[in-house]
Design a protein around this motif. Structure first.
Motif, PDB file in Angstrom:
ATOM      1  N   SER A 129       0.854  -1.181   0.000  1.00  0.00           N
ATOM      2  CA  SER A 129       0.000   0.000   0.000  1.00  0.00           C
ATOM      3  C   SER A 129       0.894   1.236   0.000  1.00  0.00           C
ATOM      4  N   VAL A 130       0.346   2.357  -0.487  1.00  0.00           N
ATOM      5  CA  VAL A 130       1.086   3.627  -0.552  1.00  0.00           C
ATOM      6  C   VAL A 130       0.590   4.513   0.592  1.00  0.00           C
ATOM      7  N   SER A 131       1.517   4.898   1.434  1.00  0.00           N
ATOM      8  CA  SER A 131       1.152   5.702   2.609  1.00  0.00           C
ATOM      9  C   SER A 131       1.547   7.164   2.501  1.00  0.00           C
ATOM     10  N   GLY A 132       2.359   7.535   1.524  1.00  0.00           N
ATOM     11  CA  GLY A 132       2.759   8.939   1.405  1.00  0.00           C
ATOM     12  C   GLY A 132       3.321   9.247   0.033  1.00  0.00           C
ATOM     13  N   VAL A 133       3.030  10.497  -0.438  1.00  0.00           N
ATOM     14  CA  VAL A 133       3.517  10.957  -1.738  1.00  0.00           C
ATOM     15  C   VAL A 133       3.910  12.426  -1.603  1.00  0.00           C
ATOM     16  N   ILE A 150       9.231  12.844  -7.532  1.00  0.00           N
ATOM     17  CA  ILE A 150       8.106  12.316  -6.772  1.00  0.00           C
ATOM     18  C   ILE A 150       8.633  11.329  -5.741  1.00  0.00           C
ATOM     19  N   GLY A 151       8.389  11.666  -4.468  1.00  0.00           N
ATOM     20  CA  GLY A 151       8.761  10.754  -3.388  1.00  0.00           C
ATOM     21  C   GLY A 151       7.612   9.828  -3.051  1.00  0.00           C
ATOM     22  N   ILE A 152       7.905   8.549  -2.924  1.00  0.00           N
ATOM     23  CA  ILE A 152       6.886   7.531  -2.659  1.00  0.00           C
ATOM     24  C   ILE A 152       7.251   6.787  -1.368  1.00  0.00           C
ATOM     25  N   LYS A 153       6.265   6.651  -0.499  1.00  0.00           N
ATOM     26  CA  LYS A 153       6.426   5.855   0.721  1.00  0.00           C
ATOM     27  C   LYS A 153       5.497   4.649   0.610  1.00  0.00           C
ATOM     28  N   VAL A 154       6.107   3.453   0.585  1.00  0.00           N
ATOM     29  CA  VAL A 154       5.360   2.213   0.369  1.00  0.00           C
ATOM     30  C   VAL A 154       5.416   1.361   1.629  1.00  0.00           C
TER      31      VAL A 154
END
Length: 281
Positions: A129-133, A150-154
């Motif tokens: 799941s993606v928790s932060g962008v 683009i920063g992605i927190k998975v």
């Protein structure tokens, strides 16, 4: 052959020697030289002309054992070469059969081990799941090419209670907008114990991204509504581990649909949905 001439009969009665026809015949018979007779006969035979066989077509029947077992001298070398080649081919065929049999045995054992592990541990694919962008580098007021960052927190969850996961190097992550690739990057390799949740962060970058006029217009409208859609795709090699046993490398594919409220570094994830696929090969 020499023949003594018989003495002529004379009138000398004192000698008392008379020769008859019978005596002459005996004298002729006894005076034959056998050596001279054989040599004369040989010379006569040798002077006779030798008559060859009449011309024509002849069929010669030979025993089969001489035909197949004893090759003629002119074919002896070829027979030896063919016999040696046949032996080599037989050896190669035998080695190939042994290799194929060993390979089939190994495949059978591997399938047996996998079946036992599956029945005992019942492995499940991980969940993502993606928790932060965070979004920077997208300027909607200019028509110049974009260079988004683009920063992605998975969030990765291992739902297996007895199996650990090993995420190896070589993973890929791409972010899209309307089918247009905005950036790409990688996640760091990590190990995840059984029944564990791990959060990983990565930065996806792109340069000189040119949007069409329609895509730019749709992006502006989505930004005004506070629901900017992005697509995220992750492909990562992974292994299952139980104790000291580690499986072969499999591939996890994650497809996420994300919507954020704005195109800034403080963006918030409005909705997200991720589908995870696991390829055994």
């Amino acid at each position: 052959m020499t023949v003594e001439k018989p003495k002529e009969m004379t009138g000398d009665t004192n000698s008392g020697e008379f020769v008859t026809n019978k005596d002459v015949h005996r004298i002729k018979h006894l005076s034959i030289d056998t050596n001279d007779s054989s040599s004369s006969r040989y010379s006569v035979d040798s002077q006779k002309p030798r008559i060859g066989p009449p011309p024509g077509t002849y069929i010669i029947n030979l025993p089969k054992d001489q035909i197949y077992r004893v090759p003629p001298p002119e074919n002896a070398h070829r027979y030896e070469y063919l016999s040696r080649r046949k032996t080599n081919q037989s050896n190669c065929r035998r080695c190939f059969c042994h290799f194929l049999a060993a390979l089939l045995i190994l495949l059978f054992l591997a399938a047996l081990v996998v079946g036992i592990l599956y029945l005992v541990y019942q492995p499940h694919k991980p969940r993502f799941s993606v928790s932060g962008v965070s979004v920077t580098g997208i300027n909607l007021t200019s028509s110049s090419p974009l260079s988004p960052v683009i920063g992605i927190k998975v969030r990765s969850q291992n739902v297996n209670g007895k199996l650990g996961l090993i995420y190896e190097k070589g993973n890929e992550a791409d972010v899209f907008y309307g089918g247009i690739k905005l950036g790409n990057g990688k996640f760091t390799a990590f190990k995840q114990p059984a029944d564990n949740v791990t959060v990983i962060v990565t930065v996806l970058k792109g340069s000189s991204i040119q949007l069409t006029s329609s895509s730019r217009k749709e992006l502006k409208e989505s930004h005004k509504k506070g629901k900017v859609p992005f697509g995220l795709r992750i492909k990562a090699p992974v292994k299952f581990k139980v104790g000291a046993v580690t499986t072969w490398t499999m591939t996890v594919t994650v497809d996420c649909k994300i919507k954020v409220d704005k195109l800034t570094a403080s963006a918030t994830v409005v909705t997200e949905n991720c589908d995870t696929g696991l390829s055994l090969l």
